[in-house]
Design a protein around this motif. Structure first.
Motif, PDB file in Angstrom:
ATOM      1  N   VAL A  25     -20.792-101.790 -43.542  1.00  0.00           N
ATOM      2  CA  VAL A  25     -19.585-101.089 -43.999  1.00  0.00           C
ATOM      3  C   VAL A  25     -18.524-102.108 -44.402  1.00  0.00           C
ATOM      4  O   VAL A  25     -17.864-101.958 -45.435  1.00  0.00           O
ATOM      5  N   GLN A  26     -18.387-103.163 -43.613  1.00  0.00           N
ATOM      6  CA  GLN A  26     -17.395-104.192 -43.940  1.00  0.00           C
ATOM      7  C   GLN A  26     -17.745-104.894 -45.251  1.00  0.00           C
ATOM      8  O   GLN A  26     -16.850-105.233 -46.023  1.00  0.00           O
ATOM      9  N   GLN A  27     -19.029-105.101 -45.505  1.00  0.00           N
ATOM     10  CA  GLN A  27     -19.436-105.719 -46.763  1.00  0.00           C
ATOM     11  C   GLN A  27     -19.054-104.848 -47.960  1.00  0.00           C
ATOM     12  O   GLN A  27     -18.578-105.352 -48.978  1.00  0.00           O
ATOM     13  N   VAL A  46     -23.725 -99.713 -53.605  1.00  0.00           N
ATOM     14  CA  VAL A  46     -23.552-101.022 -52.973  1.00  0.00           C
ATOM     15  C   VAL A  46     -24.249-101.040 -51.614  1.00  0.00           C
ATOM     16  O   VAL A  46     -24.937-102.001 -51.267  1.00  0.00           O
ATOM     17  N   ALA A  47     -24.121 -99.967 -50.847  1.00  0.00           N
ATOM     18  CA  ALA A  47     -24.778 -99.885 -49.538  1.00  0.00           C
ATOM     19  C   ALA A  47     -26.295 -99.929 -49.691  1.00  0.00           C
ATOM     20  O   ALA A  47     -26.987-100.588 -48.906  1.00  0.00           O
ATOM     21  N   SER A  48     -26.809 -99.264 -50.698  1.00  0.00           N
ATOM     22  CA  SER A  48     -28.246 -99.287 -50.954  1.00  0.00           C
ATOM     23  C   SER A  48     -28.710-100.707 -51.285  1.00  0.00           C
ATOM     24  O   SER A  48     -29.750-101.164 -50.801  1.00  0.00           O
ATOM     25  N   ASN A  49     -27.939-101.400 -52.110  1.00  0.00           N
ATOM     26  CA  ASN A  49     -28.271-102.784 -52.449  1.00  0.00           C
ATOM     27  C   ASN A  49     -28.213-103.675 -51.199  1.00  0.00           C
ATOM     28  O   ASN A  49     -29.057-104.564 -51.025  1.00  0.00           O
ATOM     29  N   LEU A  50     -27.235-103.454 -50.348  1.00  0.00           N
ATOM     30  CA  LEU A  50     -27.129-104.216 -49.108  1.00  0.00           C
ATOM     31  C   LEU A  50     -28.347-103.982 -48.215  1.00  0.00           C
ATOM     32  O   LEU A  50     -28.854-104.917 -47.583  1.00  0.00           O
TER      33      LEU A  50
END
Length: 170
Positions: A39-41, A67-71
Motif C-alpha cells: 500500500v505504501q508503494q 499498480v498493485a497488480s504490478n507490485l
C-alpha cells in the motif's frame, strides 16, 4: 478500527482505494505481512507522479489497482529470484569436500574483491551476477544507458579477475 494514515487530508489514497489495493495485492499472492508495504508503494508512486508535475490519474482507484497488480508480479519475480539463488547455494553445498573448500576460498576472494571495487561497479556486478538481472533491467533501474552498465561490468570483472590471479585463487 481505524488504520494509521487513513483519512488524513494529505493522503492521496482514501480508505476505499486503500482497501482495493490491499485486496489486489492479497489476491495477487502477496503475504499478509507485506500488504502494508505494498500500500505504501502505491501511495509513494502516486506522490511521485504529483512531484514530477504529472496529472493525477482520472480514476485513482483503477490506477492504484493496476499498480498493485504490478507490485504483486514484482513480488513473485523477486521471490523466484531468491528461490533460484537458494537452489544455486544448495547445489554448492552438495559438492565434495575439496570442491567445497575451493569454492569457499574463491567466494571469500570474490567478496574481498567486490569490497574493493568502486560503488557503481560493485552495484552492477551484484545486480547482474547475484540478483540475476539482465543488463537492460539494470540500466532501467539505475537510469543509465545499457552501454554504461556493460562498461562498468567489463571493468569490474577485469579488476576482479586480475585480483584473483594476483592472489593465485584461479
Amino acid at each position: 478500527m481505524r488504520r494509521p494514515g487513513r483519512g488524513r487530508a494529505d493522503d492521496p489514497l482514501d480508505a476505499a482505494v486503500e482497501d482495493r489495493v490491499r485486496a489486489v495485492l492479497s489476491l495477487g499472492g502477496v503475504p499478509y505481512a507485506d500488504l502494508p508495504d505494498g500500500v505504501q508503494q502505491v501511495r509513494l508512486r502516486l506522490l511521485e507522479r504529483a512531484a514530477k508535475g504529472q496529472e493525477a490519474p482520472r480514476d485513482v482507484s483503477a490506477w492504484a489497482a493496476v499498480v498493485a497488480s504490478n507490485l504483486a508480479m514484482d513480488w513473485h519475480r523477486a521471490r523466484r529470484r531468491q528461490e533460484r539463488l537458494g537452489e544455486r547455494l544448495a547445489s554448492l553445498r552438495q559438492e565434495n569436500a575439496r570442491d567445497a573448500a575451493d569454492t569457499r576460498v574463491l567466494s571469500m576472494a570474490v567478496a574481498q574483491g567486490l569490497d574493493q571495487l568502486p560503488d557503481q561497479q560493485r552495484q552492477v556486478v551484484v545486480l547482474r551476477f547475484y540478483a540475476d538481472l539482465p543488463v537492460r533491467d539494470i540500466a532501467a533501474e539505475l537510469g543509465v544507458p545499457e552501454g554504461t552498465v556493460k562498461s562498468r561490468l567489463h571493468t569490474a570483472v577485469r579488476a576482479l579477475r586480475a585480483r584473483l590471479h594476483e592472489q593465485e585463487v584461479v
